[in-house]
Write a protein that holds these residues in place. Sequence first.
Motif, PDB file in Angstrom:
ATOM      1  N   HIS A  96       0.848  -1.189   0.000  1.00  0.00           N
ATOM      2  CA  HIS A  96       0.000   0.000   0.000  1.00  0.00           C
ATOM      3  C   HIS A  96       0.886   1.242   0.000  1.00  0.00           C
ATOM      4  N   GLY A 136      -4.102  -6.064  -0.091  1.00  0.00           N
ATOM      5  CA  GLY A 136      -3.045  -5.058  -0.100  1.00  0.00           C
ATOM      6  C   GLY A 136      -2.657  -4.668  -1.508  1.00  0.00           C
ATOM      7  N   GLU A 192      -5.291  -2.398  -2.959  1.00  0.00           N
ATOM      8  CA  GLU A 192      -5.171  -1.063  -2.372  1.00  0.00           C
ATOM      9  C   GLU A 192      -4.053  -0.280  -3.053  1.00  0.00           C
ATOM     10  N   SER A 193      -2.953  -0.963  -3.365  1.00  0.00           N
ATOM     11  CA  SER A 193      -1.843  -0.278  -4.033  1.00  0.00           C
ATOM     12  C   SER A 193      -2.232   0.153  -5.448  1.00  0.00           C
ATOM     13  N   SER A 246      -4.329   3.354  -4.984  1.00  0.00           N
ATOM     14  CA  SER A 246      -3.810   4.423  -4.121  1.00  0.00           C
ATOM     15  C   SER A 246      -3.769   5.756  -4.864  1.00  0.00           C
ATOM     16  N   ARG A 303     -12.284   1.628   0.252  1.00  0.00           N
ATOM     17  CA  ARG A 303     -11.597   0.607   1.055  1.00  0.00           C
ATOM     18  C   ARG A 303     -12.535  -0.574   1.366  1.00  0.00           C
TER      19      ARG A 303
END
Length: 260
Positions: free
Chosen positions: A35, A148, A151-152, A155, A241
């Motif tokens: 992330h 994860g 999420e990256s 971002s 999220r």
Amino acid sequence: MTVRDRVYEAAERLVGTKPFDRITFADVAEAAGVHWTAVRRHFGGKEELRAWFKRRQASEQFGLADTKTRVLEAAAFVFAAQGYANASLEKVAEHAGLSKGAVYWHFASKQDLFLAILERNFEQQLRMLPGQMERILLSVDPLLALEGWLESQFSCLEMGEHNSLLFLEFVVSSREPEIRNRLQKLHCSLIRQVGTLLREMQRKGYLSEEADPESMALMFDALLKGVLVEWNIDPNPAQLRTLIRTISKTLWQGLATAKR
């Protein structure tokens, strides 16, 4: 390998790819498979990140990236911010701090430049995807690793970067036959190669054999693009999220083998 090691190893790989002031938390996070907040935790703020890359580029004698790279980076921003129809090579040159002639030296037209950005984005995805998938599937907690990674990928949305708008420009501009044909070929190549990768994961016993690999690749691609569209309609970090957690859990429960 610790998260810190992964972050700095990824940063080292990015040192020579762009000018120091154009490398972002999201770039490092994507390369490291973490992330973007993990990158910020190890580097500090944006200025500290830029200072680190500036020192590394100077020590390795990278200097600024070549003119063509500067043009591509500037063009990606201009196309995203102003749209393909309103963009021009003059505006790209101004944003890059170059002369119009320097842009024309590398690209014959606006369409030529736009197609070069389109191809570069697809090539980056293909280059990084195998390692990212391997890390997820070999993780002690694959579901958490998948969450994860997602999420990256997103971002850049929370950070207000232009990547999602650039994606929409690729789709909208496909009204032009040459852009549509190139987009279709690149997309088919991406899905085919991701499908091949998923088939190999099935062979190794990581994924269920019940689903068709290319259909899985299409489904996953559609989910990612759908999230980008939803964000551009109604940007909501908290909802994003929650959506990422829901997608991760649904995908893993549906595609993972019973052994995992």
